[in-house]
Design a protein around this motif. Structure first.
Motif, short mmCIF file in Angstrom:
data_model
loop_
_atom_site.label_atom_id
_atom_site.label_comp_id
_atom_site.label_asym_id
_atom_site.label_seq_id
_atom_site.Cartn_x
_atom_site.Cartn_y
_atom_site.Cartn_z
N CYS A 1 -1.50 25.07 72.53
CA CYS A 1 -1.66 24.09 71.45
C CYS A 1 -0.52 23.09 71.46
O CYS A 1 0.65 23.46 71.57
CB CYS A 1 -1.68 24.80 70.09
SG CYS A 1 -3.04 25.95 69.89
N ALA A 2 -0.86 21.82 71.36
CA ALA A 2 0.11 20.74 71.19
C ALA A 2 -0.18 20.12 69.83
O ALA A 2 -1.26 19.60 69.58
CB ALA A 2 -0.03 19.71 72.29
N VAL A 3 0.80 20.22 68.92
CA VAL A 3 0.62 19.73 67.54
C VAL A 3 1.46 18.49 67.32
O VAL A 3 2.68 18.51 67.49
CB VAL A 3 1.02 20.80 66.51
CG1 VAL A 3 0.79 20.29 65.09
CG2 VAL A 3 0.26 22.09 66.75
N LEU A 4 0.81 17.39 66.96
CA LEU A 4 1.50 16.15 66.63
C LEU A 4 2.19 16.31 65.28
O LEU A 4 1.60 16.79 64.32
CB LEU A 4 0.50 15.00 66.55
CG LEU A 4 1.04 13.67 66.04
CD1 LEU A 4 1.97 13.05 67.06
CD2 LEU A 4 -0.10 12.73 65.71
N ASN A 5 3.45 15.92 65.22
CA ASN A 5 4.18 15.88 63.95
C ASN A 5 4.26 14.42 63.53
O ASN A 5 4.80 13.59 64.26
CB ASN A 5 5.59 16.45 64.13
CG ASN A 5 5.56 17.90 64.52
OD1 ASN A 5 4.91 18.72 63.90
ND2 ASN A 5 6.27 18.24 65.59
N HIS A 6 3.71 14.11 62.39
CA HIS A 6 3.73 12.72 61.93
C HIS A 6 5.16 12.25 61.71
O HIS A 6 6.02 13.02 61.25
CB HIS A 6 2.89 12.54 60.68
CG HIS A 6 1.43 12.72 60.94
ND1 HIS A 6 0.69 11.79 61.63
CD2 HIS A 6 0.58 13.71 60.62
CE1 HIS A 6 -0.56 12.21 61.72
NE2 HIS A 6 -0.64 13.37 61.11
N LEU A 7 5.42 10.99 62.02
CA LEU A 7 6.75 10.42 61.84
C LEU A 7 7.20 10.57 60.40
O LEU A 7 6.45 10.24 59.47
CB LEU A 7 6.75 8.93 62.22
CG LEU A 7 6.42 8.58 63.66
CD1 LEU A 7 6.40 7.07 63.85
CD2 LEU A 7 7.41 9.22 64.62
N GLY A 8 8.40 11.07 60.22
CA GLY A 8 8.95 11.20 58.88
C GLY A 8 8.48 12.42 58.12
O GLY A 8 8.91 12.64 56.99
N ALA A 9 7.62 13.24 58.69
CA ALA A 9 7.08 14.40 57.98
C ALA A 9 7.97 15.63 58.08
O ALA A 9 8.05 16.42 57.14
CB ALA A 9 5.68 14.72 58.47
N LEU A 10 8.63 15.82 59.22
CA LEU A 10 9.49 16.99 59.39
C LEU A 10 10.82 16.78 58.65
O LEU A 10 11.48 15.76 58.83
CB LEU A 10 9.77 17.23 60.88
CG LEU A 10 8.61 17.78 61.68
CD1 LEU A 10 8.90 17.70 63.17
CD2 LEU A 10 8.33 19.22 61.29
#
Length: 189
Positions: free
Chosen positions: A163-172
């Motif tokens: 699995c490759a999970v995109l992390n939205h900009l500014g969310a982490l």
């Protein structure tokens, strides 16, 4: 003017318990009706209606994933109601959320943004025996550390998917935002 006698009062008094029993029965019936309606227990199941162009990709997808066109028959009580699923997961999901181990990748973009995605290796063999990677794009403003994504990744890994999970900009919370842009699905500029 009519006059009530003692015999009339006894007749009226004997009807009261029967009337209250009828009201109780009506209340129970109303509650059962609301439960059946809210849980969508009487909703018919059907195959999904898929609207797409007849392209090489769409033919490949339908051939590779026959479950896309099969009728979905959900579990009886909680499967037909998104409200009940949300309520159950809101309580149970916080208690037993898996914590998959992955590797965070950083991708600098032309505009100065730094996109991140987390890569989780498969924990089992895929049913086809192939090496399959699933790309997961969470909802707006979400990332791989959210409970619903962690649960989905854990399940997918056990089914043999990388699995490759995109992390939205500014969310982490622990990754610095390096540009004024806070949302992307990969478009630069």
């Amino acid at each position: 003017m009519p006059v009530l006698e003692d015999g009339d009062m006894q007749t009226f008094g004997s009807e009261l318990p029967a009337m209250f029993d009828g009201m109780k029965l009506a209340a129970v019936a109303a509650v059962l009706y609301v439960i059946v309606r809210c849980l969508n227990l009487n909703s018919p199941t059907a195959s999904p209606r898929i609207i797409s162009r007849n392209t090489l990709l769409s033919r490949y997808l339908f051939k590779s994933c026959p479950m896309l066109s099969k009728e979905y028959i959900p579990p009886l009580l909680w499967g037909k109601s998104g409200h009940l699923q949300t309520a159950l997961y809101g309580k149970m999901g916080r208690v037993n959320t898996p914590t998959p181990c992955g590797l965070r990748k950083f991708l600098p973009m032309k505009d100065g943004a730094t996109a991140t995605f987390d890569l989780f290796e498969a924990l089992g063999e895929h049913s086809t025996g192939d090496d399959v990677t699933m790309v997961i794009c969470p909802g707006i403003g979400n990332h791989s550390e959210k409970n619903y994504i962690r649960t989905f990744v854990d399940y997918s890994q056990r089914q043999g998917y990388r699995c490759a999970v995109l992390n939205h900009l500014g969310a982490l919370p622990d990754v610095e935002l390096t540009s004024p842009r806070m949302f992307t699905y990969g478009k630069e500029g």
